[in-house]
Design a protein around this motif. Structure first.
Motif, PDB file in Angstrom:
ATOM      1  N   SER A  14       7.358   4.217 -10.485  1.00 61.35           N
ATOM      2  CA  SER A  14       7.175   3.971  -9.054  1.00 61.35           C
ATOM      3  C   SER A  14       8.528   4.134  -8.384  1.00 61.35           C
ATOM      4  O   SER A  14       9.478   3.419  -8.720  1.00 61.35           O
ATOM      5  CB  SER A  14       6.653   2.554  -8.821  1.00 61.35           C
ATOM      6  N   PRO A 101      -0.132  -4.914  -1.894  1.00 56.91           N
ATOM      7  CA  PRO A 101      -0.992  -4.174  -0.968  1.00 56.91           C
ATOM      8  C   PRO A 101      -2.414  -4.741  -0.865  1.00 56.91           C
ATOM      9  O   PRO A 101      -3.128  -4.447   0.082  1.00 56.91           O
ATOM     10  CB  PRO A 101      -1.040  -2.757  -1.550  1.00 56.91           C
ATOM     11  N   ASP A 159       3.770  -0.953  -6.521  1.00 54.21           N
ATOM     12  CA  ASP A 159       3.751  -0.084  -5.351  1.00 54.21           C
ATOM     13  C   ASP A 159       5.161   0.072  -4.790  1.00 54.21           C
ATOM     14  O   ASP A 159       5.815  -0.921  -4.471  1.00 54.21           O
ATOM     15  CB  ASP A 159       2.827  -0.694  -4.303  1.00 54.21           C
TER      16      ASP A 159
END
Length: 179
Positions: A14, A101, A159
Protein backbone atom coordinates in the motif's frame (compact mmCIF):
# COMPACT_ATOMS: atom_id res chain seq x y z
CA UNK A 1 4.34 19.43 -0.27
CA UNK A 2 3.34 15.79 -0.41
CA UNK A 3 2.92 13.09 2.25
CA UNK A 4 4.12 9.59 1.37
CA UNK A 5 2.21 6.68 2.92
CA UNK A 6 3.62 3.16 2.91
CA UNK A 7 2.60 -0.19 4.37
CA UNK A 8 4.05 -3.65 3.75
CA UNK A 9 2.61 -5.51 6.78
CA UNK A 10 0.39 -7.75 4.64
CA UNK A 11 0.63 -9.48 1.25
CA UNK A 12 -0.37 -6.08 -0.18
CA UNK A 13 1.91 -3.16 -0.92
CA UNK A 14 0.00 0.00 0.00
CA UNK A 15 1.63 3.20 -1.19
CA UNK A 16 0.29 6.69 -1.71
CA UNK A 17 1.15 10.36 -2.16
CA UNK A 18 -1.32 12.91 -0.82
CA UNK A 19 -1.61 16.66 -0.42
CA UNK A 20 -4.90 17.96 0.95
CA UNK A 21 -7.72 16.38 -1.04
CA UNK A 22 -5.51 15.51 -4.01
CA UNK A 23 -3.28 12.54 -4.38
CA UNK A 24 -3.12 8.94 -5.42
CA UNK A 25 -3.00 5.68 -3.52
CA UNK A 26 -2.16 2.30 -4.96
CA UNK A 27 -2.68 -1.14 -3.43
CA UNK A 28 -1.03 -4.09 -5.16
CA UNK A 29 -1.06 -7.70 -4.01
CA UNK A 30 2.58 -8.74 -4.16
CA UNK A 31 2.67 -11.61 -1.62
CA UNK A 32 6.32 -11.56 -0.45
CA UNK A 33 7.83 -9.42 -3.19
CA UNK A 34 7.38 -5.97 -1.64
CA UNK A 35 11.04 -5.08 -2.09
CA UNK A 36 10.91 -5.92 -5.79
CA UNK A 37 7.96 -3.61 -6.48
CA UNK A 38 8.16 -0.77 -3.94
CA UNK A 39 10.50 1.75 -5.57
CA UNK A 40 9.12 1.17 -9.07
CA UNK A 41 5.60 1.82 -7.76
CA UNK A 42 6.81 4.93 -5.93
CA UNK A 43 8.26 6.29 -9.18
CA UNK A 44 4.98 5.55 -11.02
CA UNK A 45 2.90 7.34 -8.38
CA UNK A 46 5.28 10.33 -8.30
CA UNK A 47 4.97 10.63 -12.09
CA UNK A 48 1.17 10.27 -12.02
CA UNK A 49 0.71 13.09 -9.48
CA UNK A 50 3.43 15.21 -11.09
CA UNK A 51 5.69 15.35 -8.04
CA UNK A 52 9.37 14.83 -7.32
CA UNK A 53 10.84 12.99 -4.33
CA UNK A 54 12.16 16.31 -3.01
CA UNK A 55 8.56 17.50 -2.61
CA UNK A 56 7.79 14.83 0.00
CA UNK A 57 7.42 16.60 3.36
CA UNK A 58 6.37 13.70 5.63
CA UNK A 59 6.23 9.91 5.63
CA UNK A 60 3.49 7.84 7.32
CA UNK A 61 4.36 4.17 7.81
CA UNK A 62 2.11 1.28 8.73
CA UNK A 63 3.45 -0.22 11.96
CA UNK A 64 1.76 -3.60 11.69
CA UNK A 65 1.14 -6.03 13.12
CA UNK A 66 2.65 -8.24 10.50
CA UNK A 67 5.58 -10.47 9.74
CA UNK A 68 9.03 -9.31 10.76
CA UNK A 69 10.31 -9.17 7.19
CA UNK A 70 7.15 -7.57 5.82
CA UNK A 71 7.21 -4.75 8.35
CA UNK A 72 10.94 -4.15 7.94
CA UNK A 73 10.64 -3.47 4.21
CA UNK A 74 8.37 -0.42 4.66
CA UNK A 75 10.29 0.73 7.72
CA UNK A 76 13.67 0.53 6.03
CA UNK A 77 12.46 2.17 2.81
CA UNK A 78 10.40 4.85 4.57
CA UNK A 79 13.03 5.71 7.18
CA UNK A 80 15.75 5.78 4.51
CA UNK A 81 13.75 8.13 2.30
CA UNK A 82 12.85 10.33 5.27
CA UNK A 83 16.46 10.59 6.37
CA UNK A 84 17.65 11.38 2.84
CA UNK A 85 14.95 14.05 2.43
CA UNK A 86 15.22 15.41 5.99
CA UNK A 87 11.50 14.91 6.75
CA UNK A 88 9.52 13.61 9.71
CA UNK A 89 8.23 10.06 10.01
CA UNK A 90 4.95 9.04 11.63
CA UNK A 91 3.59 5.61 12.51
CA UNK A 92 0.02 4.37 12.36
CA UNK A 93 -1.62 0.99 12.93
CA UNK A 94 -1.90 -1.11 9.78
CA UNK A 95 -5.08 -2.67 11.19
CA UNK A 96 -6.66 0.75 11.73
CA UNK A 97 -5.66 1.84 8.21
CA UNK A 98 -7.32 -1.31 6.86
CA UNK A 99 -10.69 -0.63 8.50
CA UNK A 100 -10.73 3.21 8.57
CA UNK A 101 -12.59 3.54 5.23
CA UNK A 102 -15.37 1.30 6.61
CA UNK A 103 -15.79 2.87 10.06
CA UNK A 104 -18.92 4.99 10.33
CA UNK A 105 -19.37 7.76 12.85
CA UNK A 106 -21.33 6.27 15.76
CA UNK A 107 -21.52 2.98 13.88
CA UNK A 108 -20.80 -0.51 15.13
CA UNK A 109 -17.26 -1.57 16.04
CA UNK A 110 -15.15 -3.21 13.34
CA UNK A 111 -12.44 -5.82 13.80
CA UNK A 112 -9.95 -6.04 10.93
CA UNK A 113 -8.05 -9.32 10.84
CA UNK A 114 -4.78 -10.18 9.12
CA UNK A 115 -4.20 -13.90 8.73
CA UNK A 116 -1.14 -15.03 10.69
CA UNK A 117 0.39 -18.47 10.89
CA UNK A 118 -0.91 -21.55 12.71
CA UNK A 119 -4.60 -20.64 12.33
CA UNK A 120 -4.14 -17.36 14.18
CA UNK A 121 -5.12 -13.82 13.26
CA UNK A 122 -3.75 -10.41 14.09
CA UNK A 123 -6.72 -8.28 15.06
CA UNK A 124 -7.95 -5.21 16.90
CA UNK A 125 -11.37 -3.59 17.30
CA UNK A 126 -12.11 0.06 16.52
CA UNK A 127 -14.93 2.61 16.61
CA UNK A 128 -15.17 6.09 15.15
CA UNK A 129 -16.38 8.77 17.56
CA UNK A 130 -16.14 12.51 17.02
CA UNK A 131 -14.33 11.80 13.77
CA UNK A 132 -11.53 10.14 15.73
CA UNK A 133 -10.52 6.48 15.93
CA UNK A 134 -11.20 4.75 19.23
CA UNK A 135 -9.41 1.50 20.02
CA UNK A 136 -11.89 -0.85 21.73
CA UNK A 137 -9.60 -3.89 21.73
CA UNK A 138 -5.84 -3.43 21.25
CA UNK A 139 -3.95 -5.35 18.58
CA UNK A 140 -3.16 -8.92 19.46
CA UNK A 141 -3.06 -12.49 18.21
CA UNK A 142 -6.48 -14.11 18.17
CA UNK A 143 -7.64 -17.66 17.73
CA UNK A 144 -10.79 -18.35 15.73
CA UNK A 145 -12.76 -18.97 18.95
CA UNK A 146 -11.85 -15.47 20.21
CA UNK A 147 -13.21 -13.61 17.19
CA UNK A 148 -16.23 -11.38 17.76
CA UNK A 149 -19.43 -12.67 16.13
CA UNK A 150 -20.00 -9.50 14.04
CA UNK A 151 -18.08 -6.73 12.32
CA UNK A 152 -15.15 -8.73 10.94
CA UNK A 153 -13.01 -7.66 7.98
CA UNK A 154 -10.79 -10.56 6.88
CA UNK A 155 -7.46 -9.63 5.32
CA UNK A 156 -8.31 -6.13 4.08
CA UNK A 157 -5.27 -4.28 2.74
CA UNK A 158 -4.17 -1.19 4.67
CA UNK A 159 -5.57 1.78 2.77
CA UNK A 160 -2.92 4.34 1.68
CA UNK A 161 -5.37 7.28 1.91
CA UNK A 162 -6.44 6.10 5.38
CA UNK A 163 -2.80 6.28 6.52
CA UNK A 164 -2.80 9.89 5.32
CA UNK A 165 -6.14 10.65 6.99
CA UNK A 166 -4.85 9.13 10.25
CA UNK A 167 -1.83 11.47 10.31
CA UNK A 168 -3.46 13.78 12.93
CA UNK A 169 -3.75 10.77 15.28
CA UNK A 170 -0.38 9.20 14.46
CA UNK A 171 2.66 9.55 16.65
CA UNK A 172 5.96 10.86 15.45
CA UNK A 173 8.43 8.05 14.95
CA UNK A 174 7.59 4.41 14.40
CA UNK A 175 7.22 1.45 16.73
CA UNK A 176 6.74 -1.74 14.71
CA UNK A 177 4.27 -4.17 16.24
CA UNK A 178 5.58 -7.71 16.13
CA UNK A 179 3.13 -10.13 17.73
Amino acid sequence: MWTLTLDTATPYLSLGLFRGEEGLGRVVRVERRHEEVLFGLLEEVLAQVGARREEISAVVLGEGPGSYTGLRIALAAGLGLAQALGVRVYGASSLLAACWPFLEEGGPPLTPLFTARNRLYYGATYLKEGGRPLEVRPPGKLEAEELPPKGLLLDPPPDPRALYQLLPYAREGVEPLYL
